[in-house]
Motif scaffolding. Sequence first.
Motif, mmCIF file in Angstrom:
data_model
loop_
_atom_site.group_PDB
_atom_site.id
_atom_site.type_symbol
_atom_site.label_atom_id
_atom_site.label_comp_id
_atom_site.label_asym_id
_atom_site.label_seq_id
_atom_site.Cartn_x
_atom_site.Cartn_y
_atom_site.Cartn_z
ATOM 1 N N ASN A 17 2.531 5.510 -1.903
ATOM 2 C CA ASN A 17 2.214 4.508 -2.923
ATOM 3 C C ASN A 17 3.489 3.987 -3.585
ATOM 4 O O ASN A 17 3.845 4.441 -4.682
ATOM 5 C CB ASN A 17 1.274 5.101 -3.978
ATOM 6 N N GLU A 54 2.516 -11.420 5.193
ATOM 7 C CA GLU A 54 1.077 -11.502 4.931
ATOM 8 C C GLU A 54 0.406 -10.132 5.050
ATOM 9 O O GLU A 54 -0.414 -9.749 4.198
ATOM 10 C CB GLU A 54 0.435 -12.494 5.914
ATOM 11 N N ALA A 90 1.362 -7.829 2.167
ATOM 12 C CA ALA A 90 0.703 -8.235 0.925
ATOM 13 C C ALA A 90 -0.760 -7.786 0.912
ATOM 14 O O ALA A 90 -1.287 -7.397 -0.139
ATOM 15 C CB ALA A 90 0.793 -9.748 0.752
ATOM 16 N N GLN A 91 -1.409 -7.832 2.067
ATOM 17 C CA GLN A 91 -2.801 -7.391 2.153
ATOM 18 C C GLN A 91 -2.911 -5.872 2.040
ATOM 19 O O GLN A 91 -3.819 -5.348 1.385
ATOM 20 C CB GLN A 91 -3.404 -7.857 3.481
ATOM 21 N N LYS A 92 -1.971 -5.192 2.664
ATOM 22 C CA LYS A 92 -2.020 -3.724 2.708
ATOM 23 C C LYS A 92 -1.623 -3.101 1.376
ATOM 24 O O LYS A 92 -2.141 -2.047 0.990
ATOM 25 C CB LYS A 92 -1.094 -3.210 3.817
ATOM 26 N N PHE A 93 -0.702 -3.743 0.662
ATOM 27 C CA PHE A 93 -0.209 -3.211 -0.611
ATOM 28 C C PHE A 93 -0.449 -4.243 -1.709
ATOM 29 O O PHE A 93 0.479 -4.818 -2.279
ATOM 30 C CB PHE A 93 1.281 -2.877 -0.504
ATOM 31 N N GLN A 94 -1.712 -4.489 -1.977
ATOM 32 C CA GLN A 94 -2.077 -5.516 -2.954
ATOM 33 C C GLN A 94 -1.561 -5.158 -4.345
ATOM 34 O O GLN A 94 -1.702 -4.029 -4.807
ATOM 35 C CB GLN A 94 -3.594 -5.693 -2.971
ATOM 36 N N GLY A 95 -0.961 -6.154 -4.981
ATOM 37 C CA GLY A 95 -0.438 -5.959 -6.318
ATOM 38 C C GLY A 95 0.945 -5.338 -6.372
ATOM 39 O O GLY A 95 1.533 -5.224 -7.449
ATOM 40 N N CYS A 106 6.824 -7.509 -3.433
ATOM 41 C CA CYS A 106 7.420 -7.364 -2.092
ATOM 42 C C CYS A 106 8.292 -8.563 -1.779
ATOM 43 O O CYS A 106 7.849 -9.707 -1.877
ATOM 44 C CB CYS A 106 6.302 -7.226 -1.054
ATOM 45 N N ASN A 163 5.905 -11.778 -1.862
ATOM 46 C CA ASN A 163 4.490 -11.498 -2.112
ATOM 47 C C ASN A 163 3.547 -12.230 -1.150
ATOM 48 O O ASN A 163 2.603 -12.919 -1.556
ATOM 49 C CB ASN A 163 4.137 -11.853 -3.558
ATOM 50 N N GLY A 164 3.836 -12.089 0.147
ATOM 51 C CA GLY A 164 2.919 -12.590 1.165
ATOM 52 C C GLY A 164 3.169 -13.991 1.655
ATOM 53 O O GLY A 164 2.488 -14.461 2.569
#
Length: 362
Positions: free
Chosen positions: A25, A43, A46-51, A54, A163-164
């Motif tokens: 985490n 992308e 960003a989906q895997k580690f939302q919030g 990055c 962030n993605g």
Amino acid sequence: MRSYVGIGKGNVKDAVRDAVNGIGNPSAIIFLSSFSQIRETAEILAQKFQGIPCIGTLGTKLANGEYGDDSLVVLGLYDDAKTECGVIKDISLCPVAAIGEINEKINRVSPGRENTVCIEFCTNAEEKLVTTFNSCLEKRGVKLAGGTVFGVPDGKKPVVAYNGRVFEDACVYAIIKNTTGKVGVFKENIYEKKTDKYHFESKVDTLKKAVIELDGRPAADVYSNEVGVPKNKIVENVFNNPMGRAVGDEVYISSMKDMDSRGALYNYKRINKNDCIYFLSLGDYKEIEQINRESIKASFSKISLVFSIDCIYRYLLYQQEKYFDTYVHDMAELGNHVGIIGGGEQFNNQHVNQTMVCAVFE
């Protein structure tokens, strides 16, 4: 300070899966990708580690003794690295518009003068960018280490990720406060002043980063006469004798990339009128490397992470000399190591060429 370094290869999904296996985490992520994979990598992360903030860049990657062009490297930072990330858009136009946001993010980490650094990756406009950052960072004692994107296919525009999403004409950055020790930034120059002979820029084109005249004479004539290299060989001689801009007691390298019929030399770093210039010579880089590593080791009780940015010209020189494998291994002996090969480097208040800069965390 805790950190995680993961390496992945193959298609994007497999590379991300392998690179983050065991990351846990994180509180922030910095990733290094290839041009063909940076958008999808951003992308997926960003989906895997939302919030989780990055940022990412592209180029040849170094990670704990390994290096390559096509691999993915993911650096995870945790709660003991208080981190704020951001993006500056339209940096060729007006990066100063981001000063308010940069200052806000600096305030959020409550920086100390010995424990905070800003790591950034940019696509262009380095001089404007460094001036913008310096106006925010210097007064708070925050150090800067950064790199210009390299590894973009012909006809494509350089990008960085935040962030993605990927952005052109932009800079992404991470302001990192080490809550468990110090942070230092280091600059390594393997070129030396062999003489005290200097020259002054008498005619320049700052927009094109061109040195037109030195001491009132065509720049190529002055270079050729002093260095002893024919004018048609000057640009290819950049590995041996780049130019150096004097700033106080320091000399910052400016690499030649082209020459025109007037004898003007075009560079990757801007040189201004009336700047003092030296023609530098390649030193004993193996000895210089060793001395620099010993200096880094002596500056910290225990090194937990080294993040380095190397110039592509250093990479090409070391490959030519069959030294790069040794260099990568030696850097990894300092501690957990992640590095990127860039097209230019930023160090505190200067943009430089043919230099290694690094941020070192205790």
